[in-house]
Every structure is written in structure tokens, then in C-alpha cells.
Scaffold this active site. Structure first.
Site, PDB file in Angstrom:
ATOM      1  N   ARG A 137      41.943  41.465  30.564  1.00  6.82           N
ATOM      2  CA  ARG A 137      42.841  41.758  31.709  1.00  6.82           C
ATOM      3  C   ARG A 137      44.305  41.468  31.378  1.00  6.82           C
ATOM      4  NH1 ARG A 137      39.183  42.394  36.085  1.00  6.82           N
ATOM      5  NH2 ARG A 137      37.334  41.132  35.740  1.00  6.82           N
ATOM      6  N   HIS A 173      43.893  48.259  32.988  1.00  9.73           N
ATOM      7  CA  HIS A 173      43.563  47.861  31.623  1.00  9.73           C
ATOM      8  C   HIS A 173      42.963  48.997  30.795  1.00  9.73           C
ATOM      9  CE1 HIS A 173      44.076  44.197  33.848  1.00  9.73           C
ATOM     10  NE2 HIS A 173      42.981  44.411  34.554  1.00  9.73           N
ATOM     11  N   ASP A 193      50.584  57.781  32.176  1.00  9.30           N
ATOM     12  CA  ASP A 193      51.320  59.015  31.872  1.00  9.30           C
ATOM     13  C   ASP A 193      51.802  59.706  33.149  1.00  9.30           C
ATOM     14  OD1 ASP A 193      50.952  58.597  29.190  1.00  9.30           O
ATOM     15  OD2 ASP A 193      49.515  60.215  28.883  1.00  9.30           O
ATOM     16  N   TYR A 229      39.499  36.946  44.774  1.00  3.23           N
ATOM     17  CA  TYR A 229      40.399  37.857  45.508  1.00  3.23           C
ATOM     18  C   TYR A 229      40.677  37.439  46.948  1.00  3.23           C
ATOM     19  CZ  TYR A 229      39.506  40.787  41.464  1.00  3.23           C
ATOM     20  OH  TYR A 229      39.414  41.255  40.183  1.00  3.23           O
ATOM     21  N   ARG A 237      34.209  41.145  48.171  1.00  2.11           N
ATOM     22  CA  ARG A 237      34.137  41.192  46.712  1.00  2.11           C
ATOM     23  C   ARG A 237      34.721  39.914  46.102  1.00  2.11           C
ATOM     24  NH1 ARG A 237      38.468  44.411  42.998  1.00  2.11           N
ATOM     25  NH2 ARG A 237      37.393  44.071  41.046  1.00  2.11           N
ATOM     26  N   ALA A 261      41.069  47.914  38.040  1.00  4.81           N
ATOM     27  CA  ALA A 261      40.543  47.950  36.661  1.00  4.81           C
ATOM     28  C   ALA A 261      41.237  48.995  35.795  1.00  4.81           C
ATOM     29  CB  ALA A 261      39.041  48.196  36.695  1.00  4.81           C
ATOM     30  N   ASN A 282      48.406  48.941  43.033  1.00  2.00           N
ATOM     31  CA  ASN A 282      47.473  48.011  42.394  1.00  2.00           C
ATOM     32  C   ASN A 282      46.438  48.901  41.708  1.00  2.00           C
ATOM     33  OD1 ASN A 282      45.568  46.227  41.530  1.00  2.00           O
ATOM     34  ND2 ASN A 282      45.412  45.098  43.473  1.00  2.00           N
ATOM     35  N   ARG A 292      43.318  35.171  33.392  1.00  2.00           N
ATOM     36  CA  ARG A 292      41.897  35.516  33.437  1.00  2.00           C
ATOM     37  C   ARG A 292      41.391  35.972  32.062  1.00  2.00           C
ATOM     38  NH1 ARG A 292      40.870  39.310  38.381  1.00  2.00           N
ATOM     39  NH2 ARG A 292      38.716  38.741  37.867  1.00  2.00           N
ATOM     40  N   HIS A 332      49.115  42.833  41.575  1.00  2.00           N
ATOM     41  CA  HIS A 332      47.737  42.350  41.457  1.00  2.00           C
ATOM     42  C   HIS A 332      47.563  41.137  42.353  1.00  2.00           C
ATOM     43  CE1 HIS A 332      46.994  44.951  38.051  1.00  2.00           C
ATOM     44  NE2 HIS A 332      48.189  44.619  37.620  1.00  2.00           N
ATOM     45  N   LEU A 333      46.419  41.058  42.983  1.00  2.00           N
ATOM     46  CA  LEU A 333      46.104  39.891  43.811  1.00  2.00           C
ATOM     47  C   LEU A 333      45.979  38.642  42.927  1.00  2.00           C
ATOM     48  CD1 LEU A 333      43.408  41.902  45.659  1.00  2.00           C
ATOM     49  CD2 LEU A 333      45.265  40.803  46.902  1.00  2.00           C
ATOM     50  N   SER A 334      45.215  38.787  41.850  1.00  2.00           N
ATOM     51  CA  SER A 334      44.965  37.651  40.963  1.00  2.00           C
ATOM     52  C   SER A 334      46.012  37.620  39.854  1.00  2.00           C
ATOM     53  CB  SER A 334      43.561  37.761  40.360  1.00  2.00           C
ATOM     54  OG  SER A 334      43.466  38.926  39.547  1.00  2.00           O
ATOM     55  N   PRO A 347      40.256  51.214  42.090  1.00  4.05           N
ATOM     56  CA  PRO A 347      38.822  51.065  42.330  1.00  4.05           C
ATOM     57  C   PRO A 347      38.390  49.660  42.765  1.00  4.05           C
ATOM     58  CG  PRO A 347      39.296  51.278  39.980  1.00  4.05           C
ATOM     59  CD  PRO A 347      40.553  51.615  40.708  1.00  4.05           C
ATOM     60  N   ASN A 348      37.422  49.659  43.649  1.00  2.09           N
ATOM     61  CA  ASN A 348      36.771  48.454  44.178  1.00  2.09           C
ATOM     62  C   ASN A 348      37.617  47.664  45.172  1.00  2.09           C
ATOM     63  OD1 ASN A 348      34.303  48.736  42.577  1.00  2.09           O
ATOM     64  ND2 ASN A 348      35.613  48.275  40.832  1.00  2.09           N
ATOM     65  N   GLU A 404      54.040  47.447  40.075  1.00  4.77           N
ATOM     66  CA  GLU A 404      52.617  47.139  39.846  1.00  4.77           C
ATOM     67  C   GLU A 404      52.294  45.787  40.461  1.00  4.77           C
ATOM     68  OE1 GLU A 404      51.801  46.809  35.656  1.00  4.77           O
ATOM     69  OE2 GLU A 404      49.825  45.932  36.001  1.00  4.77           O
TER      70      GLU A 404
HETATM   71  C1  DQA Z   1      43.176  43.298  40.141  1.00  2.00           C
HETATM   72  C2  DQA Z   1      42.932  42.683  38.754  1.00  2.00           C
HETATM   73  C3  DQA Z   1      42.130  43.633  37.878  1.00  2.00           C
HETATM   74  O1  DQA Z   1      41.899  43.041  36.609  1.00  2.00           O
HETATM   75  C4  DQA Z   1      40.787  43.919  38.514  1.00  2.00           C
HETATM   76  O2  DQA Z   1      40.070  44.864  37.742  1.00  2.00           O
HETATM   77  C5  DQA Z   1      40.889  44.341  39.934  1.00  2.00           C
HETATM   78  C6  DQA Z   1      41.875  43.717  40.807  1.00  2.00           C
HETATM   79  C7  DQA Z   1      43.894  42.323  41.099  1.00  2.00           C
HETATM   80  O3  DQA Z   1      44.433  42.770  42.096  1.00  2.00           O
HETATM   81  O4  DQA Z   1      43.890  41.105  40.858  1.00  2.00           O
HETATM   82  O5  DQA Z   1      40.093  45.152  40.407  1.00  2.00           O
HETATM   83  O6  DQA Z   1      44.029  44.443  39.996  1.00  2.00           O
END
Ligand code: DQA
Length: 150
Positions: free
Chosen positions: A112, A81, A88, A24, A19, A78, A75, A108, A101-103, A11-12, A99
Site C-alpha cells: 500500500r 496501488h 493516465d 476504516y 468493512r 485499492a 479515494n 500499513r 485515504h481514510l487510513s 472499490p469496496n 488523493e
Molecule cells: C484506502 C486504502 C487502500 O489501501 C485500500 O485498498 C482501500 C481504502 C483508504 O481509504 O484508506 O480500499 O484507500
């Protein structure tokens, strides 16, 4: 064998570029997917990319993956977490999953720091911006090739 990797964005991530750019970066999801396709071509694998803001859509995609893919690059955003359902699903299909993640989620807010996905993933790459995806794809393909040649 030409491997196929399912790339999932949670999501997002459709809003990347606009964003929270200080967290990011400026890169858009389209650009990330293009860079992944370019790398995939040079590694001799193919990709299918999907972004969804809906947990169930991601669960359905993971459940369907074994019929056409050998690995998953995700990725979970959210849902990392919060989602026992995505964890599952990954455990159920038992496809090698990386897995990303950008950040750097460990740097953080404390909410997270925990990932429901990490225990069922081959590994986690975080903190390198869009490069996290490319590192993740390299790691996943190297794993698939190693297993295939064993
Ligand atoms: C994220 C880190 C997550 O905590 C956050 O909710 C995201 C992006 C990242 O790519 O850094 O939406 O997965």
C-alpha cells in the site's frame, strides 16, 4: 465562479461502516458524502459524488469531468496501488486532483506504500479517517480559488 468538484470513491468503499471497522472506522459512505456536501455548501462549491467498484467506470467519470467540474477529489481505494488507467485518465484531463485515504497507507502493508495516483495529484492526504476527505476538499477548493484569483 461557483466551482464544482467531482468526488470519486473506489472499490469496496460502499461497504464502509461494516468493512474492517478497526482500520476504516464506523462511518458510512453516506455520512462521508453528507459531511462533504455540508462543507461544500459552507465553501460555496457544489459536488457530484460517485462510488464504483469498477475501474472503467471511474476512468469514464474522470474523462467526463472537464465538461462539468473544475477539480477532482478521489479515494481510489485499492486502485491506488494498481491502476495505471486511472493515473493516465487524471493526467489526460489535467484537472487539479486531490488523493485521499481514510487510513495512513504508509503505515500499513508495503504493497500500500506505492500510489500510482500521487505523481499526477496536487497532493495526498491519508490517515485522518473521514476527516481526510474534508481536508482534501478544503485543500482543493483553496487551490481552485487561488488559481482563479491569480
Ligand atoms: C484506502 C486504502 C487502500 O489501501 C485500500 O485498498 C482501500 C481504502 C483508504 O481509504 O484508506 O480500499 O484507500
Amino acid at each position: 465562479m461557483a466551482f464544482k468538484v467531482l468526488v470519486l470513491h473506489g472499490p469496496n468503499l460502499n461497504l464502509l461502516g461494516q468493512r474492517e471497522p478497526r482500520v476504516y472506522g464506523q462511518v458510512t459512505l453516506e455520512t462521508i458524502n453528507q459531511s462533504l456536501h455540508n462543507l461544500a455548501e459552507s465553501l460555496g462549491v457544489t459536488l457530484e459524488c460517485l462510488q464504483s467498484n469498477h475501474e472503467g467506470v471511474l476512468v469514464d467519470a474522470i474523462q467526463g469531468a472537464p465538461s462539468h467540474a473544475q477539480g477532482i477529489l478521489i479515494n481510489p481505494a485499492a486502485y491506488t496501488h494498481t491502476s495505471v488507467a486511472i493515473r493516465d485518465a487524471i493526467a489526460a484531463v489535467s484537472l487539479p486532483t486531490v488523493e485521499v485515504h481514510l487510513s495512513n497507507i504508509h503505515q500499513r502493508e508495503s504493497f500500500r506504500h506505492h500510489s500510482y495516483i500521487a505523481p499526477v495529484a496536487l497532493g495526498q492526504i491519508a490517515g485522518f479517517g473521514a476527516e481526510s476527505y474534508l481536508l482534501g476538499l478544503r485543500a482543493l477548493v483553496a487551490h481552485l480559488q487561488k488559481v482563479a484569483s491569480a
